[in-house]
Each structure stands twice: as structure tokens, then as C-alpha cells.
Design an enzyme around this catalytic site. Sequence first.
Site, PDB file in Angstrom:
ATOM      1  N   GLU A   1       3.411   8.167  15.264  1.00  0.00           N
ATOM      2  CA  GLU A   1       2.019   8.087  15.698  1.00  0.00           C
ATOM      3  C   GLU A   1       1.274   6.971  14.967  1.00  0.00           C
ATOM      4  O   GLU A   1       0.598   6.138  15.598  1.00  0.00           O
ATOM      5  CB  GLU A   1       1.323   9.430  15.455  1.00  0.00           C
ATOM      6  CG  GLU A   1      -0.141   9.447  15.831  1.00  0.00           C
ATOM      7  CD  GLU A   1      -0.828  10.754  15.483  1.00  0.00           C
ATOM      8  OE1 GLU A   1      -2.018  10.896  15.787  1.00  0.00           O
ATOM      9  OE2 GLU A   1      -0.165  11.634  14.891  1.00  0.00           O
TER      10      GLU A   1
ATOM     11  N   GLU B   1      -1.342   7.549  -0.620  1.00  0.00           N
ATOM     12  CA  GLU B   1      -2.263   8.055  -1.634  1.00  0.00           C
ATOM     13  C   GLU B   1      -1.738   9.336  -2.293  1.00  0.00           C
ATOM     14  O   GLU B   1      -2.234   9.742  -3.348  1.00  0.00           O
ATOM     15  CB  GLU B   1      -3.644   8.302  -1.034  1.00  0.00           C
ATOM     16  CG  GLU B   1      -3.702   9.354   0.049  1.00  0.00           C
ATOM     17  CD  GLU B   1      -3.470   8.784   1.441  1.00  0.00           C
ATOM     18  OE1 GLU B   1      -3.967   9.391   2.408  1.00  0.00           O
ATOM     19  OE2 GLU B   1      -2.788   7.741   1.563  1.00  0.00           O
TER      20      GLU B   1
ATOM     21  N   GLU C   1       9.875   1.513  10.641  1.00  0.00           N
ATOM     22  CA  GLU C   1      10.878   2.573  10.461  1.00  0.00           C
ATOM     23  C   GLU C   1      10.117   3.877  10.566  1.00  0.00           C
ATOM     24  O   GLU C   1       9.313   4.220   9.694  1.00  0.00           O
ATOM     25  CB  GLU C   1      11.584   2.421   9.108  1.00  0.00           C
ATOM     26  CG  GLU C   1      12.887   3.204   9.029  1.00  0.00           C
ATOM     27  CD  GLU C   1      12.695   4.628   8.550  1.00  0.00           C
ATOM     28  OE1 GLU C   1      12.668   5.529   9.430  1.00  0.00           O
ATOM     29  OE2 GLU C   1      12.570   4.855   7.344  1.00  0.00           O
TER      30      GLU C   1
ATOM     31  N   GLY D   1       6.747   5.287   8.280  1.00  0.00           N
ATOM     32  CA  GLY D   1       5.896   6.463   8.380  1.00  0.00           C
ATOM     33  C   GLY D   1       6.084   7.129   9.720  1.00  0.00           C
ATOM     34  O   GLY D   1       7.119   6.972  10.382  1.00  0.00           O
TER      35      GLY D   1
ATOM     36  N   LYS E   1       0.855  -1.182   0.000  1.00  0.00           N
ATOM     37  CA  LYS E   1       0.000   0.000   0.000  1.00  0.00           C
ATOM     38  C   LYS E   1       0.896   1.239   0.000  1.00  0.00           C
ATOM     39  O   LYS E   1       1.487   1.586   1.026  1.00  0.00           O
ATOM     40  CB  LYS E   1      -0.909  -0.007   1.224  1.00  0.00           C
ATOM     41  CG  LYS E   1      -2.013   1.070   1.184  1.00  0.00           C
ATOM     42  CD  LYS E   1      -1.583   2.333   1.876  1.00  0.00           C
ATOM     43  CE  LYS E   1      -2.679   3.395   1.772  1.00  0.00           C
ATOM     44  NZ  LYS E   1      -2.179   4.736   2.138  1.00  0.00           N
TER      45      LYS E   1
ATOM     46  N   GLY F   1       2.692   4.541  13.304  1.00  0.00           N
ATOM     47  CA  GLY F   1       3.397   3.291  13.570  1.00  0.00           C
ATOM     48  C   GLY F   1       2.898   2.594  14.817  1.00  0.00           C
ATOM     49  O   GLY F   1       2.791   1.356  14.860  1.00  0.00           O
TER      50      GLY F   1
ATOM     51  N   GLU G   1       9.463  16.109  15.498  1.00  0.00           N
ATOM     52  CA  GLU G   1       9.745  16.049  14.064  1.00  0.00           C
ATOM     53  C   GLU G   1       8.839  17.020  13.313  1.00  0.00           C
ATOM     54  O   GLU G   1       7.621  16.926  13.397  1.00  0.00           O
ATOM     55  CB  GLU G   1       9.527  14.623  13.559  1.00  0.00           C
ATOM     56  CG  GLU G   1       9.954  14.419  12.125  1.00  0.00           C
ATOM     57  CD  GLU G   1       9.805  12.968  11.695  1.00  0.00           C
ATOM     58  OE1 GLU G   1      10.748  12.447  11.067  1.00  0.00           O
ATOM     59  OE2 GLU G   1       8.760  12.357  11.982  1.00  0.00           O
TER      60      GLU G   1
ATOM     61  N   CYS H   1      12.897  11.431   7.107  1.00  0.00           N
ATOM     62  CA  CYS H   1      13.046  10.941   8.470  1.00  0.00           C
ATOM     63  C   CYS H   1      14.471  11.129   8.983  1.00  0.00           C
ATOM     64  O   CYS H   1      14.703  11.243  10.179  1.00  0.00           O
ATOM     65  CB  CYS H   1      12.639   9.472   8.557  1.00  0.00           C
ATOM     66  SG  CYS H   1      13.591   8.377   7.486  1.00  0.00           S
TER      67      CYS H   1
END
Length: 504
Positions: free
Chosen positions: A239, A187, A258, A236, A184, A241, A390, A292
Site C-alpha cells: 500500500e 520511527e 521490495e 515496506g 529514513k 509502496g 499479508e 515479508c
Amino acid sequence: MTVTLTDIAISDNRLILDGQEVDSVSGETFERTSPAHDVVVARYAKGGADDVARGVTAARRAFDAGPWPRRAGVERSRVLRRVADLIRRDRDQLARIEALESGKPITQAYDEVDASAELWDYAATLARHSYGDAHNDLGPDVLAMVVNEPLGVVSIITPWNFPLLIVSQKLPFALAVGCTAVVKPSELTPGTTVHLARLIIEAGADEGVVNVVTGSGGVGSAMSAHPDVDMISFTGSTEVGRKVAAAGGQLLKRIELELGGKNPQIICADSDLDAAADAVVFGVYFNAGECCNSGSRVLVQRSIADDFVAEVVNRARRVPVGDPLDPATKVGAIVSDEQLAVIERYVSEGRSGDAELLLGGDRLASDNGRFYQPTVFANVRPEMSIAREEIFGPVLSVLTFETLDEAVGIANSTMYGLSAGIWTRDINAALSASRALRAGTVWVNRWMDGYPELPFGGYNASGEGRELGRQAIGSFTQTKTIQLQVGDRTTRWVPAAHHLGGLS
């Protein structure tokens, strides 16, 4: 500034399930608008839970009954190498898709395509080197083998900032050992992943080995909770994750994460300050800071802070921001209005927290698209949100320190631990700091170099598990012990510790 795009043909893309391009069950579609040009560049099938079920069914069948897990490693290796070659063949097309959908400069998109091909090449090598152990010293009547078998069906969920690179940090290593996958992409940037799936089919992968479901976050949620998925590999935000891990953990799936980072560069007074200033500017403004590994937090020894920060500001002021399709551009567009709002919120918090704004701090005036000025805050305190959280944008926070121990303490004072860097000519100081920094990767007198051979991942809230390196294929295998009786065996009960070790 005006950024225009005239030569555009909107691409129509469907789901890729069981080796075929198909519509979603709902028949719905969604469009992707270029964040730099404000024009529609692609249309995609809008998948849902029913489409995830179709993809998982195909991947499950390909794993349980198909030839892929049972192929010799050399056969899987050949397919992966063909994929690498096809990525290089379609380099121009992939880079353009990436630049248009993500807003990153075309030169950086080309670098991403090249690095992705290298990952497929490296994984192809590892496909021929999956092995276990034999134990022949357990006694005269037993021979034991420890073998590594493919784990099964893997759900791969990737973000929007490096879509082709990040799927290539996962998928080829899963395929190398015989797993199958449902993927996935975000989007916001699904285009290169869909194109990659077509290349995998062209390269000779069996039906159902790789399936791609495009759509919103609900697709990822369905993939995380599906009972026939054996592993979830997610990149990603921290939060999201946590949510992925919670969903997968309920079913005791293997989880690889990650996640985010708030990565420090420590600049000591004895370092090569010219090289360090260049690395600081590159580290925070590369990919518009939507990375990241962004070096968004710089710790400068107080005795050189004023001069060093002035040089960083001088260089940052000259960084070209503009049309991602212009080869001269170094900082492109912000990926979405939502991300732009996040950046603006953090900049506002920095201002209200009495940090000193030395550069930027606002949107870049443009008739279209969404661009943000390279921004520098000085006099940042460790407890400020812009020093701890971040931002995922082109915003640099500068802190100061007196001693290296103090710098390491500040560097370790966030929940993250993805990467860190230290600049010094003192090798003892460099090694001491490297061991003390709580980060998955530590660079010394360099920043953000990556190699397929080197593991990548984080400590603490930056993730769980490691990608890349020889260890990467281990993430997608499980260990089985096989014991063989040698010669005749007389049934007996011997209550020795080594015989009872496997009982619970």
C-alpha cells in the site's frame, strides 16, 4: 507472564546530516518504547521536510562536487570493509538495540547483525568490479565504450521489522558505485540505522555521503517528492509502496520497491515431512511472523494433511514466546499496538469465515508488553482473506490440494509474488513447479535461506527491481555510451539504418 527491564539507559539520538549529528529544525523529539517491556529505551530527533531538504542538499553536494563518486573503486571498497568490521565490533550493542526496539529475540537480532556485516563485505567486493563494455567492431573509424556511472542521490526508506539488515541490502551497494544517500528508518526502529551512520563516518566516508533523517511518514513522503533525489529505494507494505512509486513517478525518478508477500510452502506427500514441518514452524513464527518472506500459507497434499498438520500444531505449541532479551525465546513481542490490532482483525476474519482454529488465536496474557500466541488455521479456502492477504503476524493458514498443478494454481492466486517453496523428492516435479510459480525466489526442500550473492525481489505486487547479487550495483547506476572518432573524419550524410538508429 511479566517481562521486566531494569538495566536501561535511555539513548539520545540526533539527525546525521553532512557528517554531523544535529538537532531537527523544529527541535522536536520522539521516544521509542520497547514493545516487550513498556519502558522508554531511546529518544530521537523528529525530522521534517526542512530536515529532508538539508539532507538532500548535503548528499547532492557530496555527489556533484565531493570526492566520493570520483574515488577509485578500491578506495570505496576499503571504506565498506571497515564498516563491516565496525558492525562486528559493535555486535552486542547493535543486537540489543534491535531487540529492544523491534521486540525480536536477541538471538535473531545477533543473526541479523552478522548477516548485515556480510552484506557490507560483499558490496565492498562489488565496488571493485563495476565495469562496462568496449565495441571495436563498428568500423575502422570508431571506437565505442559503454560505461556505468553512479546514478546520483538515493532516498532509502526502510521498515521496522529488519531495520539493520534491510538498510544493508541497499545502502552499501549504492555507496559501492559512488552514489550518495539520504536514509529514513522507521520511527519504530531507528536505532541501528543511526548507529550504522556513525560507523560509516568512522570508517572514513566523506561528509554528506550518508545522511539519516529520523521521524514519521512525512519524512519519507518529502524524500520521495524531492526534485534533487535521483532514485527511491523503498521496502515496506504494498500500500505505501504504491504511494512512493506515484510520488517518485511524477518526477520520473528511478524506483526500486521490495514489498509484501503471502508466501506459500507446497508440501507434497513424498517429501521429508520432518524437515518440512520444521521449516513450516520456523517460516511462519520467525520474527513473530513480521517478515515479508513469512511462510504464512502452507499447501499440504490431502493424503497427508491430517497427520502433517497435527505435527505442525504439536511443534508450534512448544515454541517459546517471551522476553526478547532471554536467549531461550523464539517468538518475541509484536512491534506495536497498531500491528497487534491488524493481527487480531485477520484472526477474527478467519474465525468468521469458518476456518478451523487449531491453535492460538489470542493475545498472550502478560502484565506488560504485547505478545500474540502462535496461531494455526486449518480448512482454509483460497478465497479467504487469511489465505490471500499479508497478516504480518504469527498466523499460519493451511490449505490442501490433490495435484501439483492445483497447488501451483492456488499458490499463484494472490496479488503477491515474493517467494515460494516446494517440498518433494521428485526432482522433475520440483523443477516444473519452480518454473510455474510466480515468485522472485523459489526454495526447494529448504526455506528462507539467503545469501548476498543471490538476487532478491518479487513479482507483481511484491515489488519492482532486485536487491543483492551482482545485479545489485546495477540498480544504482546508469548507462552512458561514448563514441570516439579514430583517425580523420570526412563529414558525410549516409542514410544507413545503423547511423539513424539514435534519432527519434
